[in-house]
Design an enzyme around this catalytic site. Structure first.
Site, PDB file in Angstrom:
ATOM      1  N   HIS A 182       0.821  -1.209   0.000  1.00 40.90           N
ATOM      2  CA  HIS A 182       0.000   0.000   0.000  1.00 40.90           C
ATOM      3  C   HIS A 182       0.862   1.268   0.000  1.00 40.90           C
ATOM      4  O   HIS A 182       2.018   1.267   0.438  1.00 40.90           O
ATOM      5  CB  HIS A 182      -0.926   0.007   1.217  1.00 40.90           C
ATOM      6  CG  HIS A 182      -0.189   0.007   2.533  1.00 40.90           C
ATOM      7  ND1 HIS A 182       0.362   1.146   3.082  1.00 40.90           N
ATOM      8  CD2 HIS A 182       0.106  -0.994   3.392  1.00 40.90           C
ATOM      9  CE1 HIS A 182       0.955   0.854   4.218  1.00 40.90           C
ATOM     10  NE2 HIS A 182       0.821  -0.443   4.433  1.00 40.90           N
ATOM     11  N   SER A 226       0.815   5.383   4.552  1.00 38.14           N
ATOM     12  CA  SER A 226      -0.338   5.574   5.428  1.00 38.14           C
ATOM     13  C   SER A 226      -0.046   6.694   6.429  1.00 38.14           C
ATOM     14  O   SER A 226       1.097   7.144   6.575  1.00 38.14           O
ATOM     15  CB  SER A 226      -0.662   4.283   6.184  1.00 38.14           C
ATOM     16  OG  SER A 226       0.303   4.044   7.203  1.00 38.14           O
ATOM     17  N   ARG A 274      -6.057   0.912   3.958  1.00 37.92           N
ATOM     18  CA  ARG A 274      -4.891   1.451   3.254  1.00 37.92           C
ATOM     19  C   ARG A 274      -4.503   0.591   2.055  1.00 37.92           C
ATOM     20  O   ARG A 274      -4.042   1.115   1.036  1.00 37.92           O
ATOM     21  CB  ARG A 274      -3.718   1.633   4.220  1.00 37.92           C
ATOM     22  CG  ARG A 274      -3.240   0.379   4.941  1.00 37.92           C
ATOM     23  CD  ARG A 274      -2.292   0.793   6.065  1.00 37.92           C
ATOM     24  NE  ARG A 274      -1.663  -0.316   6.772  1.00 37.92           N
ATOM     25  CZ  ARG A 274      -2.182  -0.949   7.815  1.00 37.92           C
ATOM     26  NH1 ARG A 274      -3.396  -0.607   8.256  1.00 37.92           N
ATOM     27  NH2 ARG A 274      -1.516  -1.915   8.434  1.00 37.92           N
ATOM     28  N   GLU A 331      -1.713  -6.858   7.378  1.00 37.30           N
ATOM     29  CA  GLU A 331      -0.374  -6.665   7.918  1.00 37.30           C
ATOM     30  C   GLU A 331      -0.161  -7.600   9.107  1.00 37.30           C
ATOM     31  O   GLU A 331      -1.118  -8.079   9.730  1.00 37.30           O
ATOM     32  CB  GLU A 331      -0.216  -5.201   8.349  1.00 37.30           C
ATOM     33  CG  GLU A 331       1.108  -4.820   8.992  1.00 37.30           C
ATOM     34  CD  GLU A 331       2.323  -5.111   8.123  1.00 37.30           C
ATOM     35  OE1 GLU A 331       2.611  -6.320   7.926  1.00 37.30           O
ATOM     36  OE2 GLU A 331       2.982  -4.168   7.658  1.00 37.30           O
TER      37      GLU A 331
END
Length: 248
Positions: free
Chosen positions: A9, A12, A60, A87
């Site tokens: 991603h 963030s 995200r 994650e």
């Protein structure tokens, strides 16, 4: 030969603040959104298209995928959302600043928590509001499978069933597959694909928002892999990821 494209991603809000994020559902920054759009542009310019995409249940990664799809005019793409691509769970470190944590516990200890294969951070209490048990997105996941902390070994064990049961069969069927996920869920998959040792995986750092292409043989063994984009900028981004857990 098969191709598989992986993308972490974009930046963030907690990447920007240098915090341990894990399963906390933070959003992209403006830079992160731009990184995702740029990834889509790189893929489009290189002639890629996709038949199916996989992502986590964290916004995200989902939003990164949206931006890539938008840039490639692939908003209709079938998407599989799976908690198995989340994650790695950072346990009691979730929300803490990485540099401040390193100043308190030492760079070496934080490196072990961040990057070692089989040493998890301290676990959350089951009653902690950050625990996943009462989150509706995990309502169908057996409670005993939901973590209160994870090491990378745990993340590998979580990711591989999705690879074996869904992603790998899709690749073998000739589908062009895109995976938009997270630093450690992708490290887990890469460790498996490349056969990286438990000790060497410590040095693998994945930059935000950069497409990583794997070319695979008929047995889904890697022939080669490479990032799309400016290679010097990618190397600098990898070095920046490596430095996040240091005190100074």
């Amino acid at each position: 030969m098969y191709k598989l494209v992986l993308i972490r991603h974009g930046e963030s809000t907690w990447n920007k603040e240098n915090r341990f994020t894990g399963w906390v559902d933070v959003d992209l920054t403006e830079q992160g959104r731009n990184e995702a759009y740029q990834a889509g542009e790189l893929l489009k310019e290189a002639g890629y298209t996709f038949d199916i995409a996989y992502t986590s249940v964290l916004k995200r990664a989902i939003r990164t995928l949206w931006h890539v799809q938008d840039k490639m005019d692939l908003m209709y793409l079938p998407v599989v959302h799976s908690w198995r691509l989340n994650e790695r769970h950072y346990g009691a470190l979730s929300g803490l600043n990485k540099a401040e944590t390193a100043a308190k516990f030492g760079d070496d200890q934080v490196l072990v928590w961040r990057r070692s294969y089989d040493t998890p951070p301290p676990a959350l209490e089951a009653t902690d509001e950050r625990a996943p048990f009462n989150d509706p997105r995990y309502a169908k996941v057996p409670r005993e499978q939901l973590p209160l902390t994870e090491c990378l070994k745990d993340t590998v064990a979580r990711v591989l069933p999705l690879w074996n049961e869904s992603i790998a069969p899709a690749v073998r069927a000739g589908k062009q597959v895109l995976i938009a996920a997270h630093g450690n869920s992708l490290r887990a998959l890469i460790k498996y694909l490349d056969g990286i040792s438990d000790s060497d995986i410590v040095g693998l750092n994945i930059p935000n928002g950069v497409p990583l292409v794997y070319e695979l043989d008929e047995n889904l063994k890697p022939i080669k892999h490479y990032y799309l984009g400016d290679q010097d900028a990618i190397a600098q981004a990898q070095a920046a990821v490596a430095k996040q857990g240091k005190a100074g």
